[in-house]
Design a protein around this motif. Sequence first.
Motif, PDB file in Angstrom:
ATOM      1  N   SER A   1      -8.726   0.712  10.771  1.00 15.04           N
ATOM      2  CA  SER A   1      -8.428   2.000  10.232  1.00 15.04           C
ATOM      3  C   SER A   1      -6.729   2.178  10.111  1.00 15.04           C
ATOM      4  O   SER A   1      -6.374   2.827   9.265  1.00 15.04           O
ATOM      5  CB  SER A   1      -8.787   3.136  11.312  1.00 15.04           C
ATOM      6  OG  SER A   1      -8.009   2.708  12.736  1.00 15.04           O
ATOM      7  N   LEU A   2      -5.974   1.215  10.499  1.00 16.02           N
ATOM      8  CA  LEU A   2      -4.401   1.144  10.141  1.00 16.02           C
ATOM      9  C   LEU A   2      -4.114   0.695   8.818  1.00 16.02           C
ATOM     10  O   LEU A   2      -3.044   0.741   8.451  1.00 16.02           O
ATOM     11  CB  LEU A   2      -3.832   0.282  11.463  1.00 16.02           C
ATOM     12  CG  LEU A   2      -3.609   0.929  12.716  1.00 16.02           C
ATOM     13  CD1 LEU A   2      -2.842  -0.057  13.682  1.00 16.02           C
ATOM     14  CD2 LEU A   2      -2.977   2.212  12.572  1.00 16.02           C
ATOM     15  N   ILE A   3      -5.061  -0.191   8.305  1.00 20.80           N
ATOM     16  CA  ILE A   3      -4.890  -0.837   6.827  1.00 20.80           C
ATOM     17  C   ILE A   3      -4.531   0.306   5.977  1.00 20.80           C
ATOM     18  O   ILE A   3      -3.391   0.200   5.087  1.00 20.80           O
ATOM     19  CB  ILE A   3      -5.957  -1.628   6.450  1.00 20.80           C
ATOM     20  CG1 ILE A   3      -6.150  -2.826   7.474  1.00 20.80           C
ATOM     21  CG2 ILE A   3      -5.756  -1.979   4.970  1.00 20.80           C
ATOM     22  CD1 ILE A   3      -7.173  -3.771   7.001  1.00 20.80           C
TER      23      ILE A   3
ATOM     24  N   GLU B   1      -0.438   0.603   4.394  1.00 22.00           N
ATOM     25  CA  GLU B   1      -0.350   0.926   2.859  1.00 22.00           C
ATOM     26  C   GLU B   1       0.457   1.940   2.412  1.00 22.00           C
ATOM     27  O   GLU B   1       1.380   1.975   1.507  1.00 22.00           O
ATOM     28  CB  GLU B   1      -1.639   0.952   2.122  1.00 22.00           C
ATOM     29  CG  GLU B   1      -2.284  -0.493   2.143  1.00 22.00           C
ATOM     30  CD  GLU B   1      -3.903  -0.318   1.821  1.00 22.00           C
ATOM     31  OE1 GLU B   1      -4.259   0.708   1.009  1.00 22.00           O
ATOM     32  OE2 GLU B   1      -4.507  -1.320   1.716  1.00 22.00           O
ATOM     33  N   SER B   2       0.154   3.299   2.924  1.00 21.66           N
ATOM     34  CA  SER B   2       0.882   4.590   2.847  1.00 21.66           C
ATOM     35  C   SER B   2       2.163   4.797   2.909  1.00 21.66           C
ATOM     36  O   SER B   2       2.896   5.064   2.394  1.00 21.66           O
ATOM     37  CB  SER B   2      -0.094   5.580   3.150  1.00 21.66           C
ATOM     38  OG  SER B   2       0.571   6.730   2.913  1.00 21.66           O
ATOM     39  N   LEU B   3       2.551   4.236   4.348  1.00 17.35           N
ATOM     40  CA  LEU B   3       3.770   4.155   4.783  1.00 17.35           C
ATOM     41  C   LEU B   3       4.777   3.038   4.095  1.00 17.35           C
ATOM     42  O   LEU B   3       5.748   3.469   3.747  1.00 17.35           O
ATOM     43  CB  LEU B   3       3.742   3.658   6.254  1.00 17.35           C
ATOM     44  CG  LEU B   3       3.171   4.778   7.261  1.00 17.35           C
ATOM     45  CD1 LEU B   3       3.038   4.090   8.455  1.00 17.35           C
ATOM     46  CD2 LEU B   3       4.004   5.938   7.164  1.00 17.35           C
TER      47      LEU B   3
ATOM     48  N   VAL C   1       7.771  -0.219  -5.448  1.00 17.54           N
ATOM     49  CA  VAL C   1       6.984   0.417  -6.731  1.00 17.54           C
ATOM     50  C   VAL C   1       5.757   0.128  -6.902  1.00 17.54           C
ATOM     51  O   VAL C   1       4.753   0.473  -7.704  1.00 17.54           O
ATOM     52  CB  VAL C   1       7.888  -0.335  -8.068  1.00 17.54           C
ATOM     53  CG1 VAL C   1       9.205   0.114  -8.151  1.00 17.54           C
ATOM     54  CG2 VAL C   1       7.739  -1.812  -8.317  1.00 17.54           C
ATOM     55  N   ASP C   2       5.232  -1.052  -6.054  1.00 16.55           N
ATOM     56  CA  ASP C   2       3.932  -1.144  -6.009  1.00 16.55           C
ATOM     57  C   ASP C   2       3.345  -2.059  -4.761  1.00 16.55           C
ATOM     58  O   ASP C   2       4.356  -2.632  -4.181  1.00 16.55           O
ATOM     59  CB  ASP C   2       3.520  -2.089  -7.170  1.00 16.55           C
ATOM     60  CG  ASP C   2       1.928  -2.288  -7.474  1.00 16.55           C
ATOM     61  OD1 ASP C   2       1.173  -1.330  -7.132  1.00 16.55           O
ATOM     62  OD2 ASP C   2       1.611  -3.355  -8.159  1.00 16.55           O
ATOM     63  N   VAL C   3       2.163  -1.907  -4.284  1.00 12.05           N
ATOM     64  CA  VAL C   3       1.825  -2.455  -2.949  1.00 12.05           C
ATOM     65  C   VAL C   3       0.607  -3.230  -3.040  1.00 12.05           C
ATOM     66  O   VAL C   3      -0.379  -2.676  -3.911  1.00 12.05           O
ATOM     67  CB  VAL C   3       1.721  -1.438  -1.720  1.00 12.05           C
ATOM     68  CG1 VAL C   3       1.183  -2.051  -0.652  1.00 12.05           C
ATOM     69  CG2 VAL C   3       2.939  -0.772  -1.619  1.00 12.05           C
ATOM     70  N   VAL C   4       0.609  -4.549  -2.659  1.00 14.94           N
ATOM     71  CA  VAL C   4      -0.687  -5.402  -2.703  1.00 14.94           C
ATOM     72  C   VAL C   4      -0.933  -5.592  -1.262  1.00 14.94           C
ATOM     73  O   VAL C   4      -0.166  -6.291  -0.431  1.00 14.94           O
ATOM     74  CB  VAL C   4      -0.819  -6.664  -3.566  1.00 14.94           C
ATOM     75  CG1 VAL C   4      -1.679  -7.623  -3.388  1.00 14.94           C
ATOM     76  CG2 VAL C   4      -0.179  -6.293  -5.270  1.00 14.94           C
ATOM     77  N   SER C   5      -1.948  -5.327  -0.878  1.00 13.21           N
ATOM     78  CA  SER C   5      -2.316  -5.142   0.636  1.00 13.21           C
ATOM     79  C   SER C   5      -3.427  -6.589   0.670  1.00 13.21           C
ATOM     80  O   SER C   5      -4.593  -6.502   0.282  1.00 13.21           O
ATOM     81  CB  SER C   5      -3.078  -4.101   0.886  1.00 13.21           C
ATOM     82  OG  SER C   5      -3.452  -4.095   2.533  1.00 13.21           O
TER      83      SER C   5
END
Length: 230
Positions: free
Chosen positions: A182-184, A188-190, A198-202
Amino acid sequence: MASPTVGDVMTTEVIAVCEGTLVSEVARTMDGRRISALPVTDDRQRVVGVVSQADLLPRRMGSPLGWLSQTAWLRKASGRVAGDVMTSPATTITGDATVAEAARRMVRHGVKRLPVVDSSGRLAGIVSRVDLLRVFIRADDELRAEIEREVFERALGLPPGAVRAEVSDGEVTLTGEVDSESLIPVAESLTREVTGVVDVVSRLTRPLGDTHQAGTATSGLPHERRRGRP
């Protein structure tokens, strides 16, 4: 980690003209100050329009421009004062709006700057594309350190090194393990809220045996998603 606002980056010393300013004076001001547009205010300093170089073109053209109606072209071509030739209503924004919102508004309306107004519509400043871009120009190492410290250590309470943020030209790749599935999305949002991202790859994983999030994802496997800033 509050998002930067227009009030944080705007210029407060604004060159403006009133509705009754002669067009010749408007043109001289633009030329002398090397600016391409000026807010137009009424006698209460409320923004009623914007006059740009494009608004002055009909005075120099012998026939209507394609993007103007015949009526608008005649009004601008024969106008004597700023109120005659300005584009109205003006596209404005308030100081408490986020930088991201200002950027979207500029793109939507095809403008390079926005007059900033207070709750009564009075001129408070001006924000340009350059002002907005400065917010996002940050060194990758600086971004990495802030994300790892503020997002994962302070906000999520993870030990140092539990998650690594690799940053390249503002694009962040997150690798490591968080306490639960649930923290993933929270991580990402934070991360997306950090100024300059500018972009996030998780590629974050959850501990073995964690089944908190609904679905059929296999425990312990990377949870990869790519998310851009709005």
